[in-house]
Design an enzyme around this catalytic site. Structure first.
Site, PDB file in Angstrom:
ATOM      1  CD  GLU A   4      -2.759  -1.261   2.437  1.00  0.00           C
ATOM      2  OE1 GLU A   4      -2.683  -0.341   3.271  1.00  0.00           O
ATOM      3  OE2 GLU A   4      -3.507  -2.244   2.574  1.00  0.00           O
ATOM      4  CG  ASN A  18      -0.853  -6.996  -1.331  1.00  0.00           C
ATOM      5  OD1 ASN A  18      -1.481  -7.595  -2.203  1.00  0.00           O
ATOM      6  ND2 ASN A  18      -1.324  -6.804  -0.109  1.00  0.00           N
ATOM      7  CG  HIS A  58     -10.170  -5.678   0.884  1.00  0.00           C
ATOM      8  ND1 HIS A  58     -10.325  -6.797   1.663  1.00  0.00           N
ATOM      9  CD2 HIS A  58      -8.861  -5.331   0.960  1.00  0.00           C
ATOM     10  CE1 HIS A  58      -9.156  -7.115   2.211  1.00  0.00           C
ATOM     11  NE2 HIS A  58      -8.254  -6.249   1.789  1.00  0.00           N
ATOM     12  CD  GLU A  72      -4.700  -7.844   1.853  1.00  0.00           C
ATOM     13  OE1 GLU A  72      -5.592  -7.127   2.371  1.00  0.00           O
ATOM     14  OE2 GLU A  72      -3.495  -7.570   1.929  1.00  0.00           O
ATOM     15  CG  ASP A 114     -12.787  -8.951   2.130  1.00  0.00           C
ATOM     16  OD1 ASP A 114     -12.727  -8.077   1.240  1.00  0.00           O
ATOM     17  OD2 ASP A 114     -12.322  -8.775   3.266  1.00  0.00           O
TER      18      ASP A 114
END
Length: 480
Positions: free
Chosen positions: A166, A207, A243, A271, A273
């Site tokens: 990030e 990432n 996400h 990641e 979801d």
């Protein structure tokens, strides 16, 4: 994402495929897949059919909960630490490392034949207080020492590391973290170089979140990867956190993954979801899974948690298992997609030999040598055992005779154009693993360089070298 961070907290199908239909998926636009004759019954097993992984972010403090442990062990073939490998967990005091939680995850994965992703070495959040008080060379040395300590501790045990996490803002500018402000933009490159030295066998990933489509942020990261590849900075993969919500715009999701893959790096959904429920959530999960399966260099998917109960977005019920560890509609759509996948990133052991396109020549070991350091040559494909090489699911080009200890390697670990290719031991060296691309090129997974015939020669015995992957008939190889 931490379960405590205010910034952005993140953490077998037993019946026939017809179950997906009874859930009403086709009626809502979720495509039903034709399953193989013997469809895999778990997410990990289904992903493995195409050479990929399907993993989960886990927390060792839940390992004692029966539902959590059984679901984790049964369903996934890859694990990542939700928080246990971050800086605050691994080096709470300078130079004093603690690996208890991470070691539990690695041990559990190894005992069950799973791979492990490492998350994360450098991040603007969840670093211990002592780091915030550093500046200049002191901060730089602390960052490098932390990477050496953590990646060095897990050397040879990690499939891929999120080296830097990030580092970009939504508009594509660099995030003004303490690392950016006090070290300058070069800290990302420094971190990747340190990680390569600490764990040469691991894939090194950048990432980030909010990069699911073609936008200012993902384009800035794309440009960074181009720059790194051009200058030989070791970067092997890009992680897309994903996400999402059930109605997120996924119109450019696959094309975005593909444009990064076209640079010669792997892409991973790291990641995942998706907030929502029922068929809406199932449809979004299916589209993301299909996008990965459609990109040859998308090597795996990780969901950010095992159960909604412990998700950092629990109110959005974003995972594949509810709070009672029951499979949700989305689970069936993902499993069906994985079972319907075609061939993945590369064939497993037993594949046909590699032949030069248009030349009918194979890679050969002179005099059938198995001595490390032997140079590889071009030879007629007349069938001799050591003229054939198997491209394994691990990305290694191994001697076809079954001597899987020997790989193709860049001589001396070199990455310069013209470096001779040699036979070497298949355990750890960065240039010992190769990607067989869909266009026929064979690319070093860490160098971005291809196998090439020295001087474009076609005579028997012509040496192989490393060369840039920009066309050229003798840089391309076919199976069989």
């Amino acid at each position: 994402m931490s379960t405590s961070s205010p910034l952005r907290r993140r953490g077998r199908l037993r019946t026939a495929l017809a179950v997906a239909l009874t859930l009403g998926l086709t009626a809502t636009g979720v495509v039903a897949f034709s399953a193989p004759a013997q469809a895999a019954e778990t997410l990990g097993a289904a992903a493995a059919q195409s050479g990929r992984y399907f993993g989960a972010a886990v927390a060792p403090n839940y390992f004692g909960e029966a539902g959590y442990a059984s679901t984790m062990d049964r369903e996934f073939n890859s694990l990542v630490a939700e928080n246990a490998m971050k800086w605050d967990a691994t080096e709470p005091n300078r130079g004093q490392f603690t690996f208890g939680g991470g070691d539990q995850i690695v041990s559990r994965a190894q005992s069950r034949g799973m791979t492990v992703r490492g998350h994360t070495l450098v991040w603007h959040a969840q670093y211990p207080g002592w780091v915030g008080g550093l500046s200049g060379n002191d901060l730089r040395q602390a960052m490098v020492s932390h990477i050496n300590g953590v990646a060095g501790h897990y050397r040879g045990k990690i499939h891929s590391w999120d080296v830097v996490n990030e580092a970009f803002e939504w508009d594509g500018s660099r995030r003004q973290s303490i690392f950016q402000q006090r070290l300058g933009g070069g800290y990302i490159e420094e971190a990747f170089r340190a990680a390569r030295a600490a764990d040469p066998g691991a894939k090194l990933c950048y990432n980030d979140y909010g990069t699911d489509g073609v936008n200012a942020k993902s384009t800035a990261i794309y440009n960074m990867v181009v720059d790194f590849r051009n200058r030989g900075v070791p970067i092997d993969c890009v992680g897309f956190q994903s996400h999402l919500d059930w109605n997120s715009d996924l119109s450019s999701y696959q094309s975005n993954l593909q444009r990064f893959a076209n640079l010669g790096v792997d892409v991973q959904i790291t990641e995942l979801d998706i907030g929502g429920s029922g068929t809406g959530q199932a449809g979004a999960y299916q589209r993301v899974t299909q996008a990965c399966l459609a990109v040859a260099r998308c090597t795996g998917i990780t969901v950010w948690g095992v159960t909604d109960k412990y998700s950092w977005r629990s109110s959005a019920t974003p995972l594949l298992f509810d709070g009672n560890y029951q499979k949700k509609t989305a689970y069936a759509s993902v499993l069906a997609a994985l079972n319907g996948a075609g061939p993945g990133p590369g064939p497993g052991p037993g594949a046909a030999p590699l032949r030069g396109v248009g030349s009918a020549r194979c890679l050969d070991v002179p005099n059938s040598s198995t001595t490390p350091g032997t140079r590889v040559q071009i030879w007629d494909c007349s069938g001799a055992a050591n003229q054939q090489w198997t491209y394994t699911s691990a990305g290694e080009l191994s001697v076809y005779t079954g001597d899987t200890r020997r790989c193709l390697d860049a001589s001396g670990g070199g990455t310069a154009n013209g470096t001779a290719v040699i036979v070497w031991n298949c355990h750890g060296g960065a240039n010992q693993k190769w990607t067989l691309n869909t266009n026929g090129t064979v690319t070093g997974q860490t160098s971005g360089l291809c196998l090439d015939v020295v001087g474009s020669g076609t005579a028997n015995g012509a040496q192989l070298q490393l060369y840039g992957c920009w066309g050229g008939a003798n840089q391309q190889w076919s199976r069989g």
